[in-house]
Design a protein around this motif. Structure first.
Motif, mmCIF file in Angstrom:
data_model
loop_
_atom_site.group_PDB
_atom_site.id
_atom_site.type_symbol
_atom_site.label_atom_id
_atom_site.label_comp_id
_atom_site.label_asym_id
_atom_site.label_seq_id
_atom_site.Cartn_x
_atom_site.Cartn_y
_atom_site.Cartn_z
ATOM 1 N N LYS A 123 0.826 -1.202 0.000
ATOM 2 C CA LYS A 123 0.000 0.000 0.000
ATOM 3 C C LYS A 123 0.864 1.257 0.000
ATOM 4 C CE LYS A 123 -4.224 -1.736 2.207
ATOM 5 N NZ LYS A 123 -5.097 -1.649 3.415
ATOM 6 N N VAL A 124 1.927 1.216 0.783
ATOM 7 C CA VAL A 124 2.817 2.373 0.845
ATOM 8 C C VAL A 124 3.475 2.604 -0.514
ATOM 9 C CG1 VAL A 124 4.984 3.226 1.811
ATOM 10 C CG2 VAL A 124 3.253 2.262 3.312
ATOM 11 N N GLU A 125 3.988 1.531 -1.100
ATOM 12 C CA GLU A 125 4.660 1.679 -2.388
ATOM 13 C C GLU A 125 3.662 2.101 -3.475
ATOM 14 O OE1 GLU A 125 7.833 1.716 -2.789
ATOM 15 O OE2 GLU A 125 8.040 1.280 -0.633
ATOM 16 N N ASP A 126 2.457 1.505 -3.447
ATOM 17 C CA ASP A 126 1.442 1.908 -4.412
ATOM 18 C C ASP A 126 1.049 3.366 -4.202
ATOM 19 O OD1 ASP A 126 1.506 -0.615 -5.443
ATOM 20 O OD2 ASP A 126 -0.359 -1.285 -4.483
ATOM 21 N N GLY A 127 0.919 3.735 -2.939
ATOM 22 C CA GLY A 127 0.565 5.121 -2.632
ATOM 23 C C GLY A 127 1.622 6.088 -3.100
ATOM 24 N N LEU A 128 2.883 5.751 -2.877
ATOM 25 C CA LEU A 128 3.966 6.621 -3.340
ATOM 26 C C LEU A 128 4.001 6.688 -4.863
ATOM 27 C CD1 LEU A 128 6.820 5.617 -0.846
ATOM 28 C CD2 LEU A 128 5.602 7.812 -0.951
ATOM 29 N N ALA A 129 3.677 5.554 -5.506
ATOM 30 C CA ALA A 129 3.628 5.551 -6.972
ATOM 31 C C ALA A 129 2.514 6.481 -7.460
ATOM 32 C CB ALA A 129 3.405 4.138 -7.489
ATOM 33 N N LYS A 130 1.370 6.446 -6.781
ATOM 34 C CA LYS A 130 0.266 7.331 -7.144
ATOM 35 C C LYS A 130 0.642 8.798 -6.907
ATOM 36 C CE LYS A 130 -3.511 4.064 -6.352
ATOM 37 N NZ LYS A 130 -4.718 3.757 -5.550
ATOM 38 N N VAL A 131 1.360 9.031 -5.826
ATOM 39 C CA VAL A 131 1.813 10.396 -5.559
ATOM 40 C C VAL A 131 2.725 10.876 -6.680
ATOM 41 C CG1 VAL A 131 3.289 11.793 -4.049
ATOM 42 C CG2 VAL A 131 1.544 10.302 -3.066
ATOM 43 N N ASP A 132 3.631 10.000 -7.117
ATOM 44 C CA ASP A 132 4.530 10.375 -8.219
ATOM 45 C C ASP A 132 3.737 10.651 -9.494
ATOM 46 O OD1 ASP A 132 6.723 10.131 -6.596
ATOM 47 O OD2 ASP A 132 7.180 8.063 -7.196
ATOM 48 N N ALA A 133 2.740 9.771 -9.747
ATOM 49 C CA ALA A 133 1.920 9.989 -10.947
ATOM 50 C C ALA A 133 1.130 11.282 -10.829
ATOM 51 C CB ALA A 133 0.966 8.814 -11.143
ATOM 52 N N GLY A 134 0.579 11.537 -9.651
ATOM 53 C CA GLY A 134 -0.165 12.775 -9.421
ATOM 54 C C GLY A 134 0.716 13.989 -9.568
ATOM 55 N N ARG A 135 1.939 13.883 -9.121
ATOM 56 C CA ARG A 135 2.857 14.999 -9.230
ATOM 57 C C ARG A 135 3.207 15.273 -10.699
ATOM 58 N NH1 ARG A 135 5.808 14.108 -5.158
ATOM 59 N NH2 ARG A 135 4.951 15.813 -3.911
ATOM 60 N N GLU A 136 3.337 14.191 -11.488
ATOM 61 C CA GLU A 136 3.601 14.380 -12.912
ATOM 62 C C GLU A 136 2.445 15.115 -13.584
ATOM 63 O OE1 GLU A 136 4.430 10.694 -14.787
ATOM 64 O OE2 GLU A 136 6.282 10.326 -13.662
ATOM 65 N N GLN A 137 1.210 14.725 -13.209
ATOM 66 C CA GLN A 137 0.049 15.405 -13.777
ATOM 67 C C GLN A 137 0.005 16.867 -13.343
ATOM 68 O OE1 GLN A 137 -3.363 13.124 -12.643
ATOM 69 N NE2 GLN A 137 -2.919 11.438 -14.064
ATOM 70 N N LEU A 138 0.341 17.089 -12.053
ATOM 71 C CA LEU A 138 0.361 18.468 -11.569
ATOM 72 C C LEU A 138 1.412 19.289 -12.300
ATOM 73 C CD1 LEU A 138 -0.093 18.144 -7.692
ATOM 74 C CD2 LEU A 138 -1.685 19.166 -9.330
ATOM 75 N N GLU A 139 2.535 18.667 -12.527
ATOM 76 C CA GLU A 139 3.600 19.389 -13.227
ATOM 77 C C GLU A 139 3.174 19.735 -14.654
ATOM 78 O OE1 GLU A 139 6.964 16.848 -12.935
ATOM 79 O OE2 GLU A 139 7.440 17.426 -10.859
ATOM 80 N N LYS A 140 2.492 18.784 -15.338
ATOM 81 C CA LYS A 140 2.001 19.059 -16.675
ATOM 82 C C LYS A 140 0.933 20.159 -16.636
ATOM 83 C CE LYS A 140 2.815 14.447 -18.591
ATOM 84 N NZ LYS A 140 2.178 13.218 -19.160
#
Length: 820
Positions: A123-140
């Motif tokens: 869950k932690v690793e999946d959550g961090l992966a989602k955070v990274d994906a969310g951050r990429e979207q935010l950056e775009k």
């Protein structure tokens, strides 16, 4: 006292059955009291007021779930292969059944725990992966927003501000605000996930299933503190698991679960008693006489031990306590009866009437027995001044066993001797009349050179033997000190091999916060403190256990790198105690509990109490011996000899049980620290026993000197008169104590060895080699006493010389009179 014992001896001989029936009734009452009032004996040792005890008491009130006793069950695949799914399911089913037992609070299923940990990690690793994906979207999104804002600003700069452009900018501002909110949310989520990852990382070594998959550890949490868990509860746990164990899997239990009630009558004890019986047969030449001291000792032990165990329902008593009483009662009970029997047989051989001989033996040797027993009793009762409850109770129960042994010796022995008459003598070669007492070769004194050699050689040998004591470390037994074929040993070694040494002795660390944390602040606080704890030297893993309702007390399980008795763990406990950790501008103060911590506290408390106790015992010994021997030098020599014996015995114990010398012979699988209460206990017991032999040898010297023999000749006469009975008594005591070296109880083994070895060096090296040599060189000065002190000291007449003069028997009378 001598006259009183003389009359008591004659009465017991004439009313033998009254005495025997009285002791049988006493035994029946003691056993009945035990059956009616006896309770559960503790398998652990605690000292109120220690840092560990204070933390444990606090946890009972603040966080009860963290104060219950625990034990571990180690499941292992016999062939070393990973446990199959079917085996895991069967183990889990069994543990659920254990969880429902009375006295069990909860059971940590190792597979559920490992699964939850893996799930949390995912869950932690999946959550961090989602955070990274969310951050990429935010950056775009931020890039697109920034581009649109640039275009709007360029348009305003060219055409000026218009309502349409202003509306566009306002829309862009709203989008920026939304992106900022999303960024804040992502940061908060990331922070929480990183805190969770930190907690998982800190507890990574707290595995419940080994990396190979072949071993799993289940933790059983009881609803009572460790010392209050009943043997019935522990037995229910082991029986439930053993009955449902799947094929191909073994289950081994930690010492906390396997420690149970006291057991007597093992093979080792039986062998020791058999050797004692053999010595008695050889010495007396008749089975009847040999059986008398053993019968008396067993009777005394039955009364004392059953009576002591009757108190276990109202007094917290360790299972070691009554065994110690049995050990002492057997050893001194045989010896004390033997001393009276030996005197009686010698008088019978000289032609003395049976009843008169019994009375006189009781008034002379029995008087010496009373004084000898008093020294042991005083030394044991003095353990009460240490301020350590379990040790004080050991001393008290031991003193009761000694007192009963003395009473049996001066009442039951005369009664049995009265019934046996002259059958205590061998039929063939029985001398009679006065000639029996006068035969023998002239006594020769040693030379001054021989005396010096004896002293130098004796002290040198003892000094060498004592050297290991300088490196002695104190502790309590662990599973590593159990027999190699025991389940406790297998559980300990398997845990150490598969999960690390520290898994056998985790610490409970309590963080006290000035400002409480709760709700969303709890996990961050636990993660931050856990991260700081991981930075402490000798820490392998950290996991939060819980917190109180106010959030001012956070509890962690800390796994050290070393085992529970290692020096690194001891250093870690001292390092953590009083340490403060920073948390959001305020400090968190640490305190430590757990079995390893308790072990350290008890050892230090005992070490602190030892000098005071040793000084008290030595001071009392000097006073008693001055009164008994009416001398200044003799008590000093006797006490110095005791100190030599004590350190030699401690050196022997250290070499075998800590260094591992001759480990195969004495069943030492894994050497470790010495039993922490052993040195203090040895001071009391060994001192009393050493004074026994000093009394019986030196009183003979004193008697010869008082009857006009030159001082040096008196030394030789005293040694000759007492060496046979002292040698036999010492061998008997060594045999009895030695039998306990192979006891099923880990804590008893080093005690048995220490006492057996201590008696060996004291009796044969100190009392019969060094002391006579020193007395020879001292000459008349050995018996010097200031006149003023001689006038005020009471005349205890320990050997009953006045009694013999008052009840003089003409040994030249006809044989018919001697047979009466």
């Amino acid at each position: 006292m001598a006259e009183l014992l003389y009359r008591l001896g004659r009465f017991s001989a004439r009313r033998a059955w009254w005495v025997i029936i009285a002791w049988i009734l006493a035994l029946a009452l003691a056993v009945g009291a035990f059956l009616a009032f006896g309770g559960t004996m503790s398998s652990t040792m605690t000292i109120p007021g220690t840092p560990t005890a204070q933390v444990t008491d606090r946890l009972k009130a603040e966080l009860p779930v963290a104060s219950g006793g625990t034990g571990t069950v180690v499941f292992h695949a016999k062939d070393g292969s990973p446990l199959t799914d079917a085996q895991r399911e069967a183990i889990s089913d069994t543990l659920r059944e254990v969880d429902g037992l009375e006295g069990v609070d909860q059971v940590a299923d190792p597979f559920v725990t490992a699964g939850m940990r893996a799930e949390q990690a995912k869950k932690v690793e999946d959550g961090l992966a989602k955070v990274d994906a969310g951050r990429e979207q935010l950056e775009k999104g931020q890039e697109q927003l920034d581009e649109a804002r640039s275009q709007a600003e360029a348009a305003i700069e060219q055409a000026g501000s218009t309502p349409q452009l202003e509306a566009t900018v306002a829309g862009l501002d709203a989008q920026q605000e939304e992106l900022d909110k999303q960024d804040t949310t992502l940061k908060e989520s990331e922070q929480q996930l990183l805190q969770g990852r930190d907690l998982l990382s800190a507890s990574e070594e707290l595995r419940t299933v080994s990396s190979s998959g072949s071993t799993a550890i289940a933790t059983v949490v009881f609803d009572k503190p460790q010392q209050e868990i009943t043997p019935e509860t522990k037995e229910a746990v082991t029986k439930t698991i053993d009955a449902a164990l799947p094929g191909g899997v073994t289950a081994d239990y930690s010492a906390e679960i396997m420690q149970g009630e006291m057991q007597l009558g093992g093979v080792g004890e039986a062998v020791g008693l058999a050797v004692a019986a053999l010595v008695l047969v050889i010495m007396t030449g008749t089975l009847v006489a040999a059986g008398l001291p053993i019968l008396n000792a067993l009777l005394g032990v039955g009364v004392a031990v059953a009576g002591a165990m009757a108190l276990s329902g109202t007094v917290e008593m360790t299972s070691v306590t009554p065994i110690l009483g049995a050990m002492l009662g057997l050893a001194v009970g045989i010896d004390y009866s033997l001393f009276i029997l030996h005197r009686h047989r010698r008088q019978l051989k000289a032609g003395m009437p049976v009843v008169e001989s019994i009375g006189l033996a009781n008034g002379t040797s029995g008087n010496a027995v009373v004084f000898a027993g008093s020294t042991v009793l005083i030394a044991l009762l003095a353990l009460n001044v240490t301020g350590i409850p379990f040790l004080a109770l050991m001393g008290t129960i031991g003193a009761v066993a000694i007192a009963v042994a003395v009473l049996v010796a001066v009442t039951m022995t005369p009664a049995l001797l009265g019934l046996l008459g002259r059958r205590v003598l061998p039929r063939r070669g029985t001398p009679s009349g006065a000639h029996a007492a006068t035969s023998g070769k002239p006594v020769k004194t040693m030379s001054a050179g021989s005396a010096v050699v004896r002293i130098v050689a004796g002290i040198g040998v003892l000094a060498v033997i004592a050297l290991p004591a300088m490196s002695m470390r104190l502790g309590l037994p662990t599973g590593a000190t159990e027999a190699a074929d025991s389940t406790q040993y297998r559980a300990y070694t398997t845990t150490a091999k598969e999960f690390g040494e520290g898994a056998n002795g985790p610490l409970v660390v309590v963080a006290d916060l000035a400002k409480g944390v709760s709700g969303d602040d709890l996990v961050p606080a636990q993660a931050e403190l856990g991260k700081q704890l991981m930075g402490v030297e000798n820490v392998t893993a950290v996991a939060p256990i819980g917190a109180n309702d106010e959030g001012t007390v956070l509890v962690f399980q800390v796994v050290p790198t070393g085992g529970p008795t290692s020096e690194s763990t001891e250093d870690l406990v001292h390092d953590l105690r009083g340490r403060t950790l920073g948390l959001d501008g305020h400090d968190a103060t640490l305190s430590v509990a757990g079995s390893a911590s308790a072990n350290i506290d008890i050892s230090e408390k005992l070490s602190d109490a030892l000098p005071t106790y040793l000084a008290l015992v030595i001071g009392l010994s000097l006073l008693i011996l001055i009164v008994v021997f009416r001398s200044i030098l003799v008590p000093l020599i006797a006490t110095a000899g005791f100190v030599l014996s004590l350190f030699a015995a401690l050196g022997g114990v250290t070499a075998i049980y800590q260094w591992g010398w001759l480990g195969d012979v004495f069943g030492v699988s894994d050497p470790g620290p010495i039993l922490n209460f052993l040195p203090t206990l040895m001071v009391g017991i060994l001192f009393g026993l050493a004074m026994d032999y000093q009394l019986f040898l030196t009183s003979g010297m004193r008697e010869a000197y008082a009857h006009g023999s030159p001082a040096r000749l008196a030394v030789a006469e005293g040694v000759r008169a007492g060496r046979a009975v002292v040698t036999a008594a010492a061998i008997i005591m060594i045999s009895v104590f030695g039998g306990f070296m192979f006891s099923h109880m880990t804590m008893i083994r080093p005690v048995g060895f220490a006492l057996a070895f201590g008696v060996l060096v004291d009796a044969f090296v100190v009392r019969m080699l060094i002391i006579p040599a020193v007395m020879h060189l001292a000459g008349d000065k050995a018996w010097w006493l200031p006149r003023w002190l001689d006038r005020i000291l009471p005349d205890v007449d320990v050997e009953g010389a006045k009694l013999e003069r008052h009840h003089h028997v003409d040994l030249a009378e006809p044989r018919e009179a001697a047979m009466r």
